[in-house]
Design a protein around this motif. Structure first.
Motif, PDB file in Angstrom:
ATOM      1  N   SER A 289       1.248  -1.146  -0.425  1.00 38.91           N
ATOM      2  CA  SER A 289       0.004   0.272   0.238  1.00 38.91           C
ATOM      3  C   SER A 289       0.988   1.083   0.202  1.00 38.91           C
ATOM      4  CB  SER A 289      -1.252   0.010   0.654  1.00 38.91           C
ATOM      5  OG  SER A 289      -1.116  -1.208   0.598  1.00 38.91           O
TER       6      SER A 289
ATOM      7  N   ARG B  63       1.459   3.829  -2.999  1.00 41.86           N
ATOM      8  CA  ARG B  63       1.540   5.886  -2.728  1.00 41.86           C
ATOM      9  C   ARG B  63       2.211   6.541  -2.911  1.00 41.86           C
ATOM     10  NH1 ARG B  63      -2.454   2.954  -0.231  1.00 41.86           N
ATOM     11  NH2 ARG B  63      -4.089   3.351   0.383  1.00 41.86           N
TER      12      ARG B  63
ATOM     13  N   SER C 123      -5.278  -1.130  -6.468  1.00 40.98           N
ATOM     14  CA  SER C 123      -5.076  -0.653  -5.825  1.00 40.98           C
ATOM     15  C   SER C 123      -4.416   0.815  -6.730  1.00 40.98           C
ATOM     16  CB  SER C 123      -3.932  -0.365  -4.980  1.00 40.98           C
ATOM     17  OG  SER C 123      -4.100  -1.227  -3.422  1.00 40.98           O
TER      18      SER C 123
ATOM     19  N   ARG D  85      -7.734   2.036  -8.972  1.00 43.41           N
ATOM     20  CA  ARG D  85      -8.864   2.853  -8.241  1.00 43.41           C
ATOM     21  C   ARG D  85      -7.711   4.003  -7.703  1.00 43.41           C
ATOM     22  NH1 ARG D  85     -10.907  -1.741  -5.022  1.00 43.41           N
ATOM     23  NH2 ARG D  85     -12.061  -2.105  -6.487  1.00 43.41           N
TER      24      ARG D  85
ATOM     25  N   ALA E  63     -16.244   1.301   3.522  1.00 46.52           N
ATOM     26  CA  ALA E  63     -14.485   2.122   3.630  1.00 46.52           C
ATOM     27  C   ALA E  63     -14.006   0.854   2.593  1.00 46.52           C
ATOM     28  CB  ALA E  63     -14.416   1.088   5.501  1.00 46.52           C
ATOM     29  N   SER E  64     -12.591   2.383   2.235  1.00 48.55           N
ATOM     30  CA  SER E  64     -12.073   1.866   1.116  1.00 48.55           C
ATOM     31  C   SER E  64     -11.299   2.917   1.499  1.00 48.55           C
ATOM     32  CB  SER E  64     -12.935   1.388  -0.358  1.00 48.55           C
ATOM     33  OG  SER E  64     -11.872   1.316  -1.171  1.00 48.55           O
ATOM     34  N   ALA E  65      -9.763   2.780   1.832  1.00 51.32           N
ATOM     35  CA  ALA E  65      -8.560   3.601   1.740  1.00 51.32           C
ATOM     36  C   ALA E  65      -8.038   3.949   0.099  1.00 51.32           C
ATOM     37  CB  ALA E  65      -7.635   2.628   2.527  1.00 51.32           C
ATOM     38  N   GLN E  66      -8.672   3.075  -0.547  1.00 51.14           N
ATOM     39  CA  GLN E  66      -8.253   3.364  -2.431  1.00 51.14           C
ATOM     40  C   GLN E  66      -9.021   3.803  -2.650  1.00 51.14           C
ATOM     41  OE1 GLN E  66      -8.939   0.020  -4.006  1.00 51.14           O
ATOM     42  NE2 GLN E  66      -7.569  -1.136  -3.080  1.00 51.14           N
TER      43      GLN E  66
ATOM     44  N   ARG F  31      -6.801   2.728   6.066  1.00 48.85           N
ATOM     45  CA  ARG F  31      -5.279   3.398   6.265  1.00 48.85           C
ATOM     46  C   ARG F  31      -5.282   4.420   5.731  1.00 48.85           C
ATOM     47  NH1 ARG F  31      -3.764  -2.175   2.809  1.00 48.85           N
ATOM     48  NH2 ARG F  31      -5.141  -3.137   3.922  1.00 48.85           N
TER      49      ARG F  31
ATOM     50  N   ILE G 262      -8.545  -6.656   7.208  1.00 54.24           N
ATOM     51  CA  ILE G 262      -9.553  -6.899   5.579  1.00 54.24           C
ATOM     52  C   ILE G 262      -8.564  -7.868   4.225  1.00 54.24           C
ATOM     53  CG2 ILE G 262      -9.503  -5.519   4.164  1.00 54.24           C
ATOM     54  CD1 ILE G 262     -12.700  -6.782   3.973  1.00 54.24           C
ATOM     55  N   ASP G 263      -7.010  -7.272   4.636  1.00 50.66           N
ATOM     56  CA  ASP G 263      -6.670  -8.722   4.289  1.00 50.66           C
ATOM     57  C   ASP G 263      -5.750  -9.717   4.220  1.00 50.66           C
ATOM     58  OD1 ASP G 263      -6.618  -6.681   1.700  1.00 50.66           O
ATOM     59  OD2 ASP G 263      -4.734  -5.754   2.275  1.00 50.66           O
TER      60      ASP G 263
ATOM     61  N   LYS H 227     -12.477  -8.697  -3.403  1.00 46.72           N
ATOM     62  CA  LYS H 227     -11.239  -8.825  -3.752  1.00 46.72           C
ATOM     63  C   LYS H 227     -10.554  -9.373  -4.945  1.00 46.72           C
ATOM     64  CE  LYS H 227     -10.765  -6.290  -0.171  1.00 46.72           C
ATOM     65  NZ  LYS H 227     -10.579  -4.574  -0.387  1.00 46.72           N
TER      66      LYS H 227
HETATM   67  C1  S3P Z   1      -5.097  -0.940  -0.056  1.00 42.18           C
HETATM   68  C2  S3P Z   1      -6.907  -1.110   0.373  1.00 42.18           C
HETATM   69  C3  S3P Z   1      -7.455  -1.951   0.958  1.00 42.18           C
HETATM   70  C4  S3P Z   1      -7.360  -3.545   1.269  1.00 42.18           C
HETATM   71  C5  S3P Z   1      -5.444  -3.276  -0.577  1.00 42.18           C
HETATM   72  C6  S3P Z   1      -4.893  -2.673  -0.297  1.00 42.18           C
HETATM   73  C7  S3P Z   1      -5.328   0.115  -0.122  1.00 42.18           C
HETATM   74  O1  S3P Z   1      -8.548  -2.113  -0.091  1.00 42.18           O
HETATM   75  O2  S3P Z   1      -7.531  -4.750   0.402  1.00 42.18           O
HETATM   76  O3  S3P Z   1      -5.082  -4.424  -0.248  1.00 42.18           O
HETATM   77  O4  S3P Z   1      -4.006   0.097  -0.375  1.00 42.18           O
HETATM   78  O5  S3P Z   1      -5.461   1.625   0.032  1.00 42.18           O
HETATM   79  P1  S3P Z   1      -9.810  -1.289  -0.690  1.00 42.18           P
HETATM   80  O6  S3P Z   1     -10.035   0.290  -0.330  1.00 42.18           O
HETATM   81  O7  S3P Z   1     -11.135  -1.828  -1.586  1.00 42.18           O
HETATM   82  O8  S3P Z   1     -11.367  -1.222   0.739  1.00 42.18           O
END
Ligand code: S3P
Length: 433
Positions: A29, A33, A101, A104, A171-174, A199, A319-320, A347
């Motif tokens: 991750s 970034r 990642s 998105r 809820a999605s950090a991506q 995250r 989640i992972d 996923k």
């Molecule tokens: C990630 C966020 C998570 C995770 C993925 C990596 C990231 O996905 O499952 O492996 O780097 O932001 P989601 O944002 O879809 O929850």
């Protein structure tokens, strides 16, 4: 004695112990970034301990096609940042490979460009939902075409973006990161509100690069047109990769394992909290902070794990790790139950269905829910043919299961571990006795 055969399938046999010190690949991750932000920063960035993951290489390849000069020597990546507006129209579609990642988050940057870009991916990525980034980016003024049902490939026609306040429906950090990255291109302040904290590596990196970013509880605001400074980064080891060694170290007989330099960002350490509440013997040592990210060593020793229910509020932060936790659950005193994980179905594979199917093949008792599963504890696993569906986390989770199963476990399409952890089987073999 452990034996792993170097073919496209791997065979795993039970081992007596796992002993020694292991290093995880750089965090996937964070590597994505730093690469993306380095590309749109002013001046050079150097990223040390960049992830060996194929997904992160997909990000670098996409950035190169956008005209960014990138050099890679082993795990050191140097990027000549082109500034916010310096990317060039690619001559061909971008290929995100297997990486959600990449697609998105890069969509957020592409939404701010004055040229159109097409971005696609492999068969697995082509089945994954993109409406979650299309919606907010469209609200900001981008025009995005997708395949039927909001699936890849995406054709992103960027331009002048306007700032928005966006409440994330999932809820999605991506998705959060995509909106924040697009926010860098909008005049004014873009705000993202999360349903639960996910995250926050993007926010930390932006702060470190001098962006104007404000955080208040679950809301994050970024001011557009900021000048980002290129810099030197160090990527901590990936805690989601460490999860497989934590589970293996807890399960296998007389193990004694140290996992070095693991990222300990509090939005990623739910696995440690969960294992602690379940009686898992994991110690955190030598903690330090680098580039705003915590890291340290993990020492794991075997012992009984209670198991039980995973509180739903912990699920987005785990989640992972859920596939390998389900494997661990089969050996726990109370088994393992979780809900609130419908995201697992979209996923790299439908991880609820694929974990349930393979656990059953190994003789475990599993109940599948729409948004989770229940695995019975104290199961006597037996070796089986594992259908990974090309999903890296399934391959690694079931290699861990194979270490404590009777007989031979065959992991089909084991090469898929390259997506996040190409050295996985070698590392396991090195510490297995
Ligand atoms: C990630 C966020 C998570 C995770 C993925 C990596 C990231 O996905 O499952 O492996 O780097 O932001 P989601 O944002 O879809 O929850």
């Amino acid at each position: 004695m452990a034996l792993f055969r170097a073919t496209k399938t791997k065979k795993v046999w039970p081992v007596k112990r796992l002993v020694g010190t292991v290093e995880m690949p750089g965090d996937k991750s964070i590597s994505h970034r730093y690469a993306m932000l380095g590309a749109i920063a002013e001046g050079p960035s150097e990223i040390r301990f960049f992830a060996s993951s194929a997904d992160c290489q997909s990000t670098l390849d996409c950035l190169k096609k956008l005209g960014v000069k990138i050099e890679r020597r082993d795990d050191v990546v140097t990027i000549q940042g082109v500034g916010l507006t310096g990317l060039k129209a690619p001559r061909e579609p971008l290929d995100a490979g297997n990486s959600g990642s990449t697609m998105r988050m890069l969509a957020g940057i592409l939404a701010g460009q004055s040229f159109p870009t097409v971005i696609g991916g492999d068969a697995s990525l082509s089945r994954r939902p993109m409406k979650r980034v299309i919606d907010p980016l469209t609200q900001m003024g981008a025009r995005i075409k997708s395949a039927e049902g909001g699936l890849p490939p995406l054709e992103i026609e960027g331009g002048t973006l306007k700032p928005v306040r966006y409440e994330l429906p999932v809820a999605s950090a991506q998705v959060k990161s995509a909106v924040l990255l697009a926010g860098l291109y909008a005049e004014g302040e873009t705000t993202v509100v999360e349903p639960v904290a996910t995250r926050d590596h993007t926010e930390i990196a932006l702060e470190q690069m001098g962006a104007d970013i404000g955080r208040h509880r679950l809301s994050i605001a970024v001011r557009g047109r900021a000048r980002l400074e290129g810099r030197k980064w160090y990527v901590p080891g990936d805690i989601s990769s460490a999860a497989f060694f934590l589970a293996a170290g807890l399960l296998v007989g007389e193990s004694n394992l140290v996992i070095r330099n693991v990222g300990l960002n509090p939005t990623r350490t739910a696995i440690l909290d969960l294992l602690a509440t379940m009686g898992g013997r994991v110690k955190v040592l030598n903690v330090e902070m680098l580039n705003g990210e915590l890291l340290g060593d993990l020492h794991v020793e075997p012992g009984p794990v209670r198991g039980g229910g995973i509180p739903s509020e912990l699920v987005p932060g785990l989640i992972d790790e859920l596939p390998v936790l389900a494997v661990l659950g089969t050996q726990a005193e109370q088994g393992l139950t979780f809900h609130g994980a419908a995201e697992l179905r979209v996923k790299e594979s439908d991880r609820i269905a694929v974990v349930a199917e393979n656990l059953r093949r190994m003789g475990a008792e599993v109940e599948e829910f729409r948004d989770g599963m229940r695995v019975a504890g104290r199961a006597k696993l037996r070796g089986a043919e594992i259908d990974t569906q090309g999903d890296h986390r399934i391959a690694m989770a079931f290699a861990v299961a194979g270490l404590v199963a009777e007989g031979t476990t065959v992991i089909h399409d084991s090469g898929c571990v390259d997506v996040s952890f190409p050295e996985f089987f070698d590392t396991l073999e090195r510490v297995a006795e």
